[in-house]
Motif scaffolding. Structure first.
Motif, PDB file in Angstrom:
ATOM      1  N   SER A  56      73.309  17.635 -50.959  1.00  0.00           N
ATOM      2  CA  SER A  56      72.099  17.181 -50.270  1.00  0.00           C
ATOM      3  C   SER A  56      71.808  15.716 -50.558  1.00  0.00           C
ATOM      4  O   SER A  56      71.269  15.005 -49.697  1.00  0.00           O
ATOM      5  N   LEU A  57      72.147  15.255 -51.744  1.00  0.00           N
ATOM      6  CA  LEU A  57      71.958  13.847 -52.092  1.00  0.00           C
ATOM      7  C   LEU A  57      72.635  12.942 -51.070  1.00  0.00           C
ATOM      8  O   LEU A  57      72.047  11.964 -50.592  1.00  0.00           O
ATOM      9  N   PHE A  58      73.865  13.276 -50.695  1.00  0.00           N
ATOM     10  CA  PHE A  58      74.612  12.444 -49.762  1.00  0.00           C
ATOM     11  C   PHE A  58      74.028  12.518 -48.350  1.00  0.00           C
ATOM     12  O   PHE A  58      73.979  11.520 -47.634  1.00  0.00           O
ATOM     13  N   ILE A  59      73.586  13.690 -47.971  1.00  0.00           N
ATOM     14  CA  ILE A  59      72.995  13.851 -46.639  1.00  0.00           C
ATOM     15  C   ILE A  59      71.675  13.086 -46.549  1.00  0.00           C
ATOM     16  O   ILE A  59      71.416  12.389 -45.565  1.00  0.00           O
ATOM     17  N   ILE A  60      70.849  13.188 -47.563  1.00  0.00           N
ATOM     18  CA  ILE A  60      69.570  12.473 -47.581  1.00  0.00           C
ATOM     19  C   ILE A  60      69.805  10.969 -47.575  1.00  0.00           C
ATOM     20  O   ILE A  60      69.123  10.223 -46.860  1.00  0.00           O
ATOM     21  N   GLN A  61      70.772  10.490 -48.352  1.00  0.00           N
ATOM     22  CA  GLN A  61      71.057   9.054 -48.391  1.00  0.00           C
ATOM     23  C   GLN A  61      71.529   8.561 -47.032  1.00  0.00           C
ATOM     24  O   GLN A  61      71.130   7.496 -46.579  1.00  0.00           O
ATOM     25  N   LYS A  62      72.371   9.326 -46.360  1.00  0.00           N
ATOM     26  CA  LYS A  62      72.869   8.940 -45.037  1.00  0.00           C
ATOM     27  C   LYS A  62      71.713   8.848 -44.041  1.00  0.00           C
ATOM     28  O   LYS A  62      71.609   7.885 -43.287  1.00  0.00           O
ATOM     29  N   SER A  63      70.831   9.845 -44.044  1.00  0.00           N
ATOM     30  CA  SER A  63      69.712   9.815 -43.109  1.00  0.00           C
ATOM     31  C   SER A  63      68.747   8.680 -43.442  1.00  0.00           C
ATOM     32  O   SER A  63      68.199   8.039 -42.547  1.00  0.00           O
ATOM     33  N   PHE A  64      68.555   8.387 -44.737  1.00  0.00           N
ATOM     34  CA  PHE A  64      67.691   7.262 -45.113  1.00  0.00           C
ATOM     35  C   PHE A  64      68.298   5.941 -44.668  1.00  0.00           C
ATOM     36  O   PHE A  64      67.578   5.059 -44.185  1.00  0.00           O
ATOM     37  N   ASN A  65      69.607   5.779 -44.828  1.00  0.00           N
ATOM     38  CA  ASN A  65      70.263   4.538 -44.387  1.00  0.00           C
ATOM     39  C   ASN A  65      70.075   4.335 -42.889  1.00  0.00           C
ATOM     40  O   ASN A  65      69.795   3.226 -42.435  1.00  0.00           O
ATOM     41  N   LYS A  66      70.227   5.396 -42.109  1.00  0.00           N
ATOM     42  CA  LYS A  66      70.058   5.308 -40.655  1.00  0.00           C
ATOM     43  C   LYS A  66      68.612   4.964 -40.309  1.00  0.00           C
ATOM     44  O   LYS A  66      68.350   4.080 -39.510  1.00  0.00           O
TER      45      LYS A  66
END
Length: 125
Positions: A56-66
């Motif tokens: 989930s850390l990676f998914i949250i980071q990706k969505s935050f970057n976008k």
């Protein structure tokens, strides 16, 4: 300055799809080696929850970057479309924290001066 560059690089790495695929592969490998060797169901459930949280850390980071990139784009467009806007506040994501603080101080001082001039002009009328 070095810390800001490091966090910027890490943020881009954590939000990358390749990093997520590597983490997913690592979690599946970890699950496959631990789930069948462990006989305690509570430990298995804890391992599954831990793996999902890690991914989930990676998914949250990706969505935050976008989200962050879209927000910066919209703000830059608004600044660029306004004639009297201060263009030095564009692309602040690439600026250091110190540069942002200096821009903020200058912006606040400029706005205060404008308000004082406006109040003085209104009092003269």
């Amino acid at each position: 300055m070095l810390f800001e560059k490091l966090t910027s690089i890490i943020t881009r790495i954590l939000g990358n799809a390749i990093t997520f695929i590597l983490a997913l592969t690592m979690v599946f490998f970890w699950w496959s080696t631990n789930l069948f060797n462990s006989r305690d169901s509570h430990q298995n459930i804890g391992d599954i929850i831990f793996g999902i949280t890690f991914l989930s850390l990676f998914i949250i980071q990706k969505s935050f970057n976008k989200y962050s990139a879209l927000l910066h784009l919209k703000i830059n467009e608004l600044i660029a479309s306004h004639e009297s806007a201060n263009n030095s506040v564009m692309h602040t994501a690439q600026k250091t924290e110190q540069e942002i603080l200096e821009l903020s101080k200058g912006y606040i001082e400029e706005k205060i001066e404008e308000m004082i001039k406006k109040d003085t002009a209104e009092k003269q009328i």
